[in-house]
Design a protein around this motif. Structure first.
Motif, PDB file in Angstrom:
ATOM      1  N   VAL A 103       0.815  -1.214   0.000  1.00 42.73           N
ATOM      2  CA  VAL A 103       0.000   0.000   0.000  1.00 42.73           C
ATOM      3  C   VAL A 103       0.851   1.268   0.000  1.00 42.73           C
ATOM      4  O   VAL A 103       1.883   1.341   0.671  1.00 42.73           O
ATOM      5  CB  VAL A 103      -0.930  -0.006   1.238  1.00 42.73           C
ATOM      6  N   ASP A 104       0.390   2.271  -0.752  1.00 44.30           N
ATOM      7  CA  ASP A 104       0.952   3.614  -0.683  1.00 44.30           C
ATOM      8  C   ASP A 104       0.188   4.342   0.424  1.00 44.30           C
ATOM      9  O   ASP A 104      -0.941   4.800   0.221  1.00 44.30           O
ATOM     10  CB  ASP A 104       0.772   4.334  -2.026  1.00 44.30           C
ATOM     11  N   ARG A 107      -1.638   7.736   0.076  1.00 44.19           N
ATOM     12  CA  ARG A 107      -2.923   7.803  -0.628  1.00 44.19           C
ATOM     13  C   ARG A 107      -4.094   7.416   0.278  1.00 44.19           C
ATOM     14  O   ARG A 107      -5.241   7.588  -0.092  1.00 44.19           O
ATOM     15  CB  ARG A 107      -2.912   6.881  -1.845  1.00 44.19           C
ATOM     16  N   SER A 139      -8.398  -5.222   0.445  1.00 45.77           N
ATOM     17  CA  SER A 139      -8.763  -4.767  -0.895  1.00 45.77           C
ATOM     18  C   SER A 139     -10.246  -4.461  -0.993  1.00 45.77           C
ATOM     19  O   SER A 139     -10.653  -3.471  -1.627  1.00 45.77           O
ATOM     20  CB  SER A 139      -8.379  -5.834  -1.932  1.00 45.77           C
ATOM     21  N   GLU A 153      -7.946   8.072  -4.941  1.00 47.25           N
ATOM     22  CA  GLU A 153      -7.187   7.139  -5.771  1.00 47.25           C
ATOM     23  C   GLU A 153      -6.854   5.888  -4.978  1.00 47.25           C
ATOM     24  O   GLU A 153      -6.776   5.917  -3.744  1.00 47.25           O
ATOM     25  CB  GLU A 153      -5.912   7.799  -6.301  1.00 47.25           C
ATOM     26  N   ASP A 154      -6.664   4.813  -5.700  1.00 49.72           N
ATOM     27  CA  ASP A 154      -6.426   3.516  -5.073  1.00 49.72           C
ATOM     28  C   ASP A 154      -5.040   3.477  -4.428  1.00 49.72           C
ATOM     29  O   ASP A 154      -4.033   3.663  -5.110  1.00 49.72           O
ATOM     30  CB  ASP A 154      -6.532   2.413  -6.136  1.00 49.72           C
ATOM     31  N   PRO A 155      -4.952   3.222  -3.116  1.00 45.93           N
ATOM     32  CA  PRO A 155      -3.649   3.160  -2.461  1.00 45.93           C
ATOM     33  C   PRO A 155      -2.941   1.814  -2.627  1.00 45.93           C
ATOM     34  O   PRO A 155      -1.760   1.698  -2.309  1.00 45.93           O
ATOM     35  CB  PRO A 155      -3.987   3.412  -0.985  1.00 45.93           C
ATOM     36  N   ARG A 157      -0.946  -0.826  -4.399  1.00 43.15           N
ATOM     37  CA  ARG A 157      -0.041  -0.824  -5.542  1.00 43.15           C
ATOM     38  C   ARG A 157       0.186  -2.208  -6.121  1.00 43.15           C
ATOM     39  O   ARG A 157       0.529  -2.347  -7.293  1.00 43.15           O
ATOM     40  CB  ARG A 157       1.300  -0.216  -5.138  1.00 43.15           C
ATOM     41  N   LYS A 158       0.037  -3.240  -5.301  1.00 42.51           N
ATOM     42  CA  LYS A 158       0.315  -4.604  -5.747  1.00 42.51           C
ATOM     43  C   LYS A 158      -0.356  -5.578  -4.800  1.00 42.51           C
ATOM     44  O   LYS A 158      -0.801  -5.203  -3.716  1.00 42.51           O
ATOM     45  CB  LYS A 158       1.819  -4.854  -5.786  1.00 42.51           C
ATOM     46  N   SER A 193       5.230 -10.269  -3.297  1.00 44.86           N
ATOM     47  CA  SER A 193       4.347  -9.324  -3.973  1.00 44.86           C
ATOM     48  C   SER A 193       4.066  -9.835  -5.382  1.00 44.86           C
ATOM     49  O   SER A 193       4.790 -10.677  -5.914  1.00 44.86           O
ATOM     50  CB  SER A 193       4.990  -7.935  -4.050  1.00 44.86           C
ATOM     51  N   GLU A 195       4.559  -8.337  -7.944  1.00 45.97           N
ATOM     52  CA  GLU A 195       5.630  -7.878  -8.827  1.00 45.97           C
ATOM     53  C   GLU A 195       6.825  -8.828  -8.809  1.00 45.97           C
ATOM     54  O   GLU A 195       7.809  -8.618  -9.511  1.00 45.97           O
ATOM     55  CB  GLU A 195       6.074  -6.472  -8.419  1.00 45.97           C
TER      56      GLU A 195
END
Length: 239
Positions: A103-104, A107, A139, A153-155, A157-158, A193, A195
């Protein structure tokens, strides 16, 4: 190697995620991996810990507990001992670290999301199941905040997923059940993650020390298992 439940060495236990499992939480799931079952709920509260006040950043934390008859014999509740069990403290810190890695926080605004993970039935891998279900509940809560216009905005990120791996009788195994975990020469929990990066690796040799080749094999097994868990999460979130 014939495993106790008939799976192959690289086979994940059957994964079932039931969303909106409770009616009050902003996000909730019943996460089942084999015979391990965890209720994960996400609660959104305005405000952050004092050290984050005024920064504009949010916070994500977790609490973990195992119900008394989640196991074969009854465990006493932590409250009966007037303090939290060290194991529960260690696991909930792991869950919090894992989810914050997705999470960011800037945001999220100055609000806190609390992830409660309550194990109702344990058969190994409860911390990994809590992370997997916790991410899904998180989520769902974030999507609700976006839909209601609370977040711009969606915090997230992955994705984040976790799975256990280990070595039993010299054989590397994915997603150990309790019988396997209790006898394993090496036991490892891997958090990844979507990623492809590793968020946390917890590994211990209970018997013979493991070498780099075995470590690479275990991490490869974990990667394959996490990819399947990502798919299971997406099926619920996008369904």
């Amino acid at each position: 190697m014939m495993r106790t439940d008939g799976r192959t060495e690289k086979q994940l236990r059957k994964t079932v995620i039931l969303k909106d499992y409770t009616i009050h939480a902003e996000g909730s799931v019943l996460y089942c991996q084999g015979n391990t079952k965890v209720i994960c709920t996400a609660t959104v509260e305005e405000g952050v810990p004092p050290y984050l006040a005024g920064t504009g950043k949010g916070w994500i934390t977790a609490e973990y507990s195992m119900l008394p008859r989640a196991t074969e014999t009854r465990n006493k509740r932590d409250i009966s001992k007037l303090k939290q069990a060290p194991r529960s403290t260690e696991i909930q810190r792991l869950i919090g670290r894992a989810l914050r890695g997705a999470v960011d926080l800037s945001r999220l605004g100055e609000r806190t999301i609390i992830i409660d993970c309550d194990v109702i039935q344990a058969d190994g891998g409860t911390r990994c199941a809590s992370i997997n279900g916790g991410f899904t509940a998180l989520s769902l809560a974030v999507r609700r905040l976006l839909k209601e216009g609370v977040l711009a905005e969606d915090p997230i990120r992955k994705q984040v997923a976790a799975v256990s791996v280990g070595i039993l009788d010299g054989v590397p195994l994915l997603d150990l059940c309790y019988q396997e975990d209790s006898r394993a020469d090496t036991d490892m929990n891997v958090v990844m993650s979507s990623e492809g990066g590793f968020i946390e690796i917890q590994g211990t040799a209970e018997g013979e020390a493991f070498d780099k080749k075995q470590l690479d094999t275990l991490l490869s097994l974990a990667r394959g298992g996490c990819l399947k868990i990502f798919k299971a999460q997406n099926k619920v979130l996008n369904g």
